[in-house]
Design a protein around this motif. Structure first.
Motif, PDB file in Angstrom:
ATOM      1  N   ALA A  73      32.453  60.753  34.436  1.00  0.00           N
ATOM      2  CA  ALA A  73      31.169  60.704  33.743  1.00  0.00           C
ATOM      3  C   ALA A  73      30.104  61.424  34.561  1.00  0.00           C
ATOM      4  N   TYR A  75      29.215  64.453  36.722  1.00  0.00           N
ATOM      5  CA  TYR A  75      29.752  65.800  36.897  1.00  0.00           C
ATOM      6  C   TYR A  75      28.671  66.730  37.447  1.00  0.00           C
ATOM      7  N   ASP A  85      27.384  61.944  31.982  1.00  0.00           N
ATOM      8  CA  ASP A  85      27.752  61.935  30.567  1.00  0.00           C
ATOM      9  C   ASP A  85      27.852  60.470  30.147  1.00  0.00           C
ATOM     10  N   SER A  86      26.821  59.995  29.435  1.00  0.00           N
ATOM     11  CA  SER A  86      26.772  58.573  29.074  1.00  0.00           C
ATOM     12  C   SER A  86      27.904  58.173  28.126  1.00  0.00           C
ATOM     13  N   LYS A  87      28.512  59.139  27.442  1.00  0.00           N
ATOM     14  CA  LYS A  87      29.632  58.825  26.554  1.00  0.00           C
ATOM     15  C   LYS A  87      30.888  58.478  27.344  1.00  0.00           C
ATOM     16  N   LYS A  88      30.964  58.961  28.585  1.00  0.00           N
ATOM     17  CA  LYS A  88      32.125  58.687  29.429  1.00  0.00           C
ATOM     18  C   LYS A  88      31.886  57.529  30.395  1.00  0.00           C
TER      19      LYS A  88
END
Length: 199
Positions: A73, A75, A85-88
């Motif tokens: 998340a 990176y 990456d808030s989706k990860k």
């Protein structure tokens, strides 16, 4: 291209305008400060004084937060920005524990400044944040993509924040680093922060 920042400790007066505009622009919830100013008393009578440390994510070249993230998340972009990456993100807090600068936050997602009922501003501002995920300064990546400066740099009343491409010898940040004594916080840890402090 490698974005970085220099903080002039001789110019910063501790007005907190950088922290205030960061909070407003990013709509960060209570207790979450992507940028903050830490006040330190130095010296003693009769030469006592104060130093103001403008602190945010250091966007390290060797980020410990990235190394420990189990889902990638956290990176690093080609321009040196360390992003999330808030989706990860699964909210495991490994990156929070790995970050030696104490500039990462986990939002519980269940309260505003005044009560559990959010104000209209909070409803709109918090919609961009995913509950139970980590967040931090991103050097205003969306503004950089538009050719603009980070909000904190643009707002600084004393021009104590200098931002630009560390790889460009003609950039303002590189020129000031070439002509002034500077250091990076906790440099001995080998993370190679992209935020420098001018003495």
């Amino acid at each position: 291209m490698h974005y970085g920042m220099a903080v002039d400790l001789k110019l910063c007066i501790g007005c907190n305008s950088c922290a205030a505009v960061c909070k407003m622009r990013n709509g960060t919830p209570p207790g979450i400060f992507w940028g903050k100013v830490i006040e330190e008393e130095v010296g003693g009578f009769p030469k006592a004084g104060r130093v103001f440390w403008s602190v945010r994510c250091m966007h390290c070249e060797q980020p410990a937060c990235h190394t420990v993230c189990p889902t990638d998340a956290t990176y690093k972009r080609a321009d040196g920005l360390v992003l999330i990456d808030s989706k990860k993100c699964i909210g495991c807090k490994a990156c929070i524990m790995a970050c030696t600068y104490n500039v990462r936050y986990l939002w519980d997602g269940n309260r505003g400044y005044f009560s559990r009922d959010l104000t209209p501003y909070e409803e709109k501002a918090y919609a961009r944040h995913v509950p139970r995920t980590v967040q931090k300064c991103d050097f205003c990546a969306s503004r950089l993509d538009e050719g603009l400066q980070p909000s904190c740099v643009e707002t600084c009343l004393c021009s104590a924040l200098i931002f630009g491409d560390l790889d460009d010898p003609n950039s303002e940040v590189r020129q000031v680093l070439s002509s002034r004594v500077h250091f990076r916080l906790k440099e001995e840890l080998g993370t190679q922060p992209s935020v420098y402090y001018l003495g």
